[in-house]
Design a protein around this motif. Sequence first.
Motif, mmCIF file in Angstrom:
data_model
loop_
_atom_site.group_PDB
_atom_site.id
_atom_site.type_symbol
_atom_site.label_atom_id
_atom_site.label_comp_id
_atom_site.label_asym_id
_atom_site.label_seq_id
_atom_site.Cartn_x
_atom_site.Cartn_y
_atom_site.Cartn_z
ATOM 1 N N GLU A 18 0.839 -1.189 0.000
ATOM 2 C CA GLU A 18 0.000 0.000 0.000
ATOM 3 C C GLU A 18 0.879 1.245 0.000
ATOM 4 O O GLU A 18 1.888 1.322 0.705
ATOM 5 C CB GLU A 18 -0.913 0.015 1.226
ATOM 6 N N PHE A 19 0.480 2.236 -0.810
ATOM 7 C CA PHE A 19 1.249 3.477 -0.917
ATOM 8 C C PHE A 19 0.317 4.609 -1.314
ATOM 9 O O PHE A 19 -0.842 4.393 -1.692
ATOM 10 C CB PHE A 19 2.364 3.322 -1.961
ATOM 11 N N GLN A 20 0.824 5.815 -1.220
ATOM 12 C CA GLN A 20 0.068 6.957 -1.714
ATOM 13 C C GLN A 20 0.982 7.898 -2.478
ATOM 14 O O GLN A 20 2.165 8.036 -2.162
ATOM 15 C CB GLN A 20 -0.655 7.692 -0.579
ATOM 16 N N VAL A 21 0.409 8.528 -3.511
ATOM 17 C CA VAL A 21 1.121 9.468 -4.364
ATOM 18 C C VAL A 21 0.386 10.791 -4.314
ATOM 19 O O VAL A 21 -0.843 10.843 -4.474
ATOM 20 C CB VAL A 21 1.196 8.955 -5.817
ATOM 21 N N ARG A 22 1.130 11.844 -4.117
ATOM 22 C CA ARG A 22 0.540 13.173 -4.081
ATOM 23 C C ARG A 22 0.927 13.907 -5.372
ATOM 24 O O ARG A 22 2.113 14.005 -5.708
ATOM 25 C CB ARG A 22 1.019 13.959 -2.864
ATOM 26 N N LEU A 23 -0.097 14.412 -6.065
ATOM 27 C CA LEU A 23 0.090 15.146 -7.316
ATOM 28 C C LEU A 23 -0.410 16.567 -7.156
ATOM 29 O O LEU A 23 -1.337 16.822 -6.375
ATOM 30 C CB LEU A 23 -0.666 14.458 -8.465
ATOM 31 N N ARG A 24 0.164 17.494 -7.914
ATOM 32 C CA ARG A 24 -0.230 18.903 -7.827
ATOM 33 C C ARG A 24 -0.557 19.418 -9.219
ATOM 34 O O ARG A 24 0.156 19.124 -10.198
ATOM 35 C CB ARG A 24 0.903 19.717 -7.206
ATOM 36 N N SER A 25 -1.642 20.152 -9.322
ATOM 37 C CA SER A 25 -2.045 20.741 -10.601
ATOM 38 C C SER A 25 -2.504 22.174 -10.366
ATOM 39 O O SER A 25 -2.809 22.569 -9.237
ATOM 40 C CB SER A 25 -3.172 19.928 -11.253
ATOM 41 N N THR A 26 -2.561 22.944 -11.462
ATOM 42 C CA THR A 26 -3.005 24.332 -11.390
ATOM 43 C C THR A 26 -4.234 24.500 -12.255
ATOM 44 O O THR A 26 -4.233 24.129 -13.437
ATOM 45 C CB THR A 26 -1.898 25.290 -11.876
ATOM 46 N N THR A 27 -5.302 25.013 -11.678
ATOM 47 C CA THR A 27 -6.550 25.197 -12.413
ATOM 48 C C THR A 27 -6.436 26.398 -13.348
ATOM 49 O O THR A 27 -5.469 27.160 -13.307
ATOM 50 C CB THR A 27 -7.716 25.412 -11.451
ATOM 51 N N GLY A 28 -7.459 26.578 -14.183
ATOM 52 C CA GLY A 28 -7.470 27.701 -15.105
ATOM 53 C C GLY A 28 -7.465 29.040 -14.419
ATOM 54 O O GLY A 28 -6.960 30.036 -14.960
ATOM 55 N N SER A 29 -7.971 29.096 -13.198
ATOM 56 C CA SER A 29 -7.999 30.349 -12.447
ATOM 57 C C SER A 29 -6.710 30.591 -11.673
ATOM 58 O O SER A 29 -6.590 31.592 -10.960
ATOM 59 C CB SER A 29 -9.179 30.332 -11.467
ATOM 60 N N GLY A 30 -5.757 29.666 -11.791
ATOM 61 C CA GLY A 30 -4.484 29.829 -11.090
ATOM 62 C C GLY A 30 -4.446 29.193 -9.729
ATOM 63 O O GLY A 30 -3.436 29.293 -9.033
ATOM 64 N N GLN A 31 -5.517 28.539 -9.329
ATOM 65 C CA GLN A 31 -5.554 27.918 -8.013
ATOM 66 C C GLN A 31 -4.825 26.574 -8.034
ATOM 67 O O GLN A 31 -4.995 25.771 -8.941
ATOM 68 C CB GLN A 31 -7.007 27.713 -7.566
ATOM 69 N N VAL A 32 -4.013 26.328 -7.028
ATOM 70 C CA VAL A 32 -3.268 25.078 -6.928
ATOM 71 C C VAL A 32 -4.112 24.030 -6.219
ATOM 72 O O VAL A 32 -4.665 24.289 -5.143
ATOM 73 C CB VAL A 32 -1.937 25.281 -6.177
ATOM 74 N N GLU A 33 -4.214 22.869 -6.837
ATOM 75 C CA GLU A 33 -4.942 21.757 -6.243
ATOM 76 C C GLU A 33 -4.009 20.565 -6.092
ATOM 77 O O GLU A 33 -3.136 20.336 -6.929
ATOM 78 C CB GLU A 33 -6.139 21.346 -7.107
ATOM 79 N N GLU A 34 -4.199 19.823 -5.026
ATOM 80 C CA GLU A 34 -3.425 18.610 -4.833
ATOM 81 C C GLU A 34 -4.356 17.408 -4.851
ATOM 82 O O GLU A 34 -5.445 17.441 -4.272
ATOM 83 C CB GLU A 34 -2.635 18.659 -3.523
ATOM 84 N N THR A 35 -3.910 16.355 -5.527
ATOM 85 C CA THR A 35 -4.667 15.108 -5.628
ATOM 86 C C THR A 35 -3.880 14.015 -4.934
ATOM 87 O O THR A 35 -2.691 13.814 -5.206
ATOM 88 C CB THR A 35 -4.910 14.726 -7.095
ATOM 89 N N LEU A 36 -4.540 13.314 -4.030
ATOM 90 C CA LEU A 36 -3.906 12.235 -3.294
ATOM 91 C C LEU A 36 -4.449 10.907 -3.815
ATOM 92 O O LEU A 36 -5.643 10.635 -3.724
ATOM 93 C CB LEU A 36 -4.188 12.372 -1.796
ATOM 94 N N ILE A 37 -3.570 10.108 -4.385
ATOM 95 C CA ILE A 37 -3.953 8.790 -4.893
ATOM 96 C C ILE A 37 -3.407 7.733 -3.946
ATOM 97 O O ILE A 37 -2.198 7.610 -3.759
ATOM 98 C CB ILE A 37 -3.404 8.550 -6.314
#
Length: 253
Positions: free
Chosen positions: A209-228
């Motif tokens: 079991e593991f987790q990966v954290r990803l980061r993206s930037t929305t069109g409005s410039g807001q940073v979002e993180e996704t945890l898989i």
Amino acid sequence: MKSIQELEKTRTKNGYDYVQIQYRTRNFASTKLPIILLLSILFLIEPVQAFAAKKPSRKKNAATTASTTTRGFGAKPLTFAQVVQDFETRLPSEAKYVPCPCCLDIGNVERNDNLPAYQDCCAPYHSGDKQPQSPERVLRSRYSAFCWRLIPYVIQTTHEDASEYSTNRIQWAKELNKRGMFDDYTFVNLEIMGDTLFENDEETEATLEFQVRLRSTTGSGQVEETLIRENSIFRKSNDGWLYVDGKVNEQTE
């Protein structure tokens, strides 16, 4: 770690349509016979000369056809290595000297001290100099391959029982290149959540079991993180461990 998917032709002989010619026997005066024979000879000579003149043209066309076949339909198809060599990667120019992605945490600088360099960690697996000899090692090397967009290694370390496995490796690679390499994200970190659990006494299948954290930037410039978070199955082969499948939970923060 899972990836993101006649015209009809009428024929005439030697360019001429055939016309059936019938000869009828007639009584001619003996004085006209030499003239008729002369005309007949002239009539026969003309098509013979025409046919002889076409022979070089036929040989030339045959040579041209052979040449065209060799360059076009006879060309060898591209190999897997030739196809993937044109794919873009995210590999840094001085990759072997930078910290290996499987240990790096871009969200926590304090954790990045004394990390192993890429050349001493995942690079030997990506180059084929080593084979992963544990589930954790294949997990880490696959994470680095996704991070730096090394498609051949992702394919190489996927077991034939995996849902995304394909015998057509070229098409598989093209699908990964198109939409399977998390191109809209930055890889933040990999965190292994527990010990490797072997599923049999022979220790040829295991879960991790593991987790990966990803980061993206929305069109409005807001940073979002996704945890898989994924509980993955790995299986041992003659050449090391391979990824089989996994159960995934995904959260957006």
